[in-house]
Write a protein that holds these residues in place. Structure first.
Motif: not given
Length: 437
Positions: A183-189, A217-222, A246-252
């Motif tokens: 559920s947590a948003p993913t931040v892709f770099l 638990g709130k955000v995951v850095i990828a 792997m990106m879902k709506p709300g990810d960065y």
């Protein structure tokens, strides 16, 4: 046949996505629902978990509670690895508890910082949690793979495992619990050697320091950045395609390129034309998946003029990104501007501590001096990550709400001293300079 085997892999991976992994470290009674982990358990593919090569830790048993009454400790770093499907995970650990004080720092995969120095008094324990991204080179839903460079074949972050590095003056762990986080948003770099999770000492980049600043638990850095990459090469190697799969709506999607894009060759782009066009292509691809693009201007190289001011070796590329962000209404973190302030605050000599400047013999196998003015030491990478965090705070992005509350503000004009920075060295060292400059 190949497509059939790939389908089986995808189906088996999907079936396992909801699985949690619970490990009770030590030689005492085993907590209900947990797998026992003994110091002698080297990784075994049939078992699916175990320790990697290195000095074996030791078991300590205090009695009492089955989960917390026994543990594994060491006087040197050790690595524990687990076969897991691709995805995001929350990891809970119980640290400490031995008859002596303990001090543990936790990194994952390629030295990605998760838990800063955590000290416990003799007999006392602390619970810690962090969130981690595990990726595969196989691109989900296709028969394609990321085109890896030869050196990447040995990297922890491309195997099918989650590898945890327990480091520090006296690392000590009683349990590890790994649970999927869907559920947590993913931040892709997306970026180059200034962003990547550098695998070996003494090299580092801001992306591998970034996770430690966010609430677990709130955000995951990828971090999908790789040394030597350009906008064109990152896409050509299917790295962008892998991110989008792997990106879902709300990810960065954080985008930082310039150092290698400005160089002559097949990947060269011009700042106000092809460079901006490629960035817009990345932005459009992320937005098509419901993602949120964030542009990060590239930090300066370490090059001073005779007055101690930074020389702009990146030419018009940072300004081209600034103008694009303004024109298209895209969030911008101006790391380029902050790095100028930071480097000049350090000055010519002190700034060497932030880059890979080490005399010959500092590291095993190092026969020559290191004098790299592009790639960062762990100290420098950490300060650049703090700049990115500070830049994030100045945006309107919801992501900033997930920053840990106890993070102090960071002023690049007044950086902390090198002597106050703590980083216990990882065992893996390389004398080979990363790609890119």
């Amino acid at each position: 046949m190949r497509s059939f085997l790939l389908l089986l892999l995808i189906l088996s991976t999907s079936a396992l996505r909801g699985q949690s992994y619970k490990f009770d470290f030590g030689n005492g009674p085993v907590a209900k629902g947990y797998e026992q982990v003994l110091p002698s358990m080297a990784y075994d593919a049939a078992r699916g978990y175990g320790f990697l090569e290195g000095k074996s830790p030791k078991a300590v048993s205090r009695g009492g509670n089955a989960l917390t009454g026994d543990l594994i400790s060491s006087d040197s770093p050790f690595f524990f690895t687990v076969d897991v499907p691709e995805g995001n995970y929350d990891v809970k650990v119980i640290l400490g508890g031995s008859e002596a004080p303990s001090s543990t720092t936790i990194r994952v995969e390629n030295r990605r910082l998760m838990v800063d120095k955590t000290d416990t008094k003799a007999g006392k324990q602390q619970k810690k949690q962090f969130s981690v991204h595990v990726r595969y080179p196989e691109i989900a839903g296709t028969d394609k793979k990321v085109r890896l460079k030869s050196r990447e074949l040995e990297y922890f972050h491309w195997d099918h495992q989650l590898t945890i590095e327990f480091n520090g003056e006296a690392p000590c762990v009683a349990s590890v619990e790994i649970t999927p986080n869907t559920s947590a948003p993913t931040v892709f770099l997306a970026g180059n050697s200034t962003v990547v999770d550098q695998a070996n000492e003494p090299w580092a980049a801001w992306g591998q320091m970034f996770p430690v600043f966010f609430k677990p638990g709130k955000v995951v850095i990828a971090n999908h950045a790789e040394s030597g990459e350009t906008l064109k090469a990152f896409k050509g190697a299917r790295r962008l395609e892998n991110v989008l799969s792997m990106m879902k709506p709300g990810d960065y999607l954080f985008i930082e390129f310039a150092h290698n894009d400005q160089k002559p060759g097949g990947s060269h782009v011009e700042p106000f034309t092809t460079y901006q066009e490629m960035i817009r292509e990345y932005v459009a691809a992320a937005e098509a998946k419901g993602g949120i693009p964030v542009l990060v201007t590239s930090m300066h190289r370490r090059r001073f003029d005779e007055d101690g001011k930074i020389i702009n070796t990146l030419e018009e590329y940072p300004e081209a990104m600034r103008q694009l962000a303004q024109e298209d209404g895209i969030a911008l973190i101006d790391l380029n501007a902050m790095s100028k302030t930071l480097y000049e605050a350090w000055g010519v000599e002190a700034s060497k501590k932030a880059f890979v400047h080490f005399p010959a013999g500092t590291f095993k196998g190092q026969m020559e001096d290191f004098a790299d003015n592009t790639h960062f030491s762990t100290y420098g990478a950490y300060q650049l990550a703090r700049c990115v965090v500070e830049g994030l705070r100045k945006t309107d992005l919801k992501l900033k709400k997930y920053l840990k509350k106890d993070i102090p503000t960071f002023d690049p004009a007044h950086p902390p001293r090198f002597e106050d920075f703590y980083w216990p060295l990882s065992p893996n060292v390389s004398v080979i300079k990363p790609d890119g400059n």
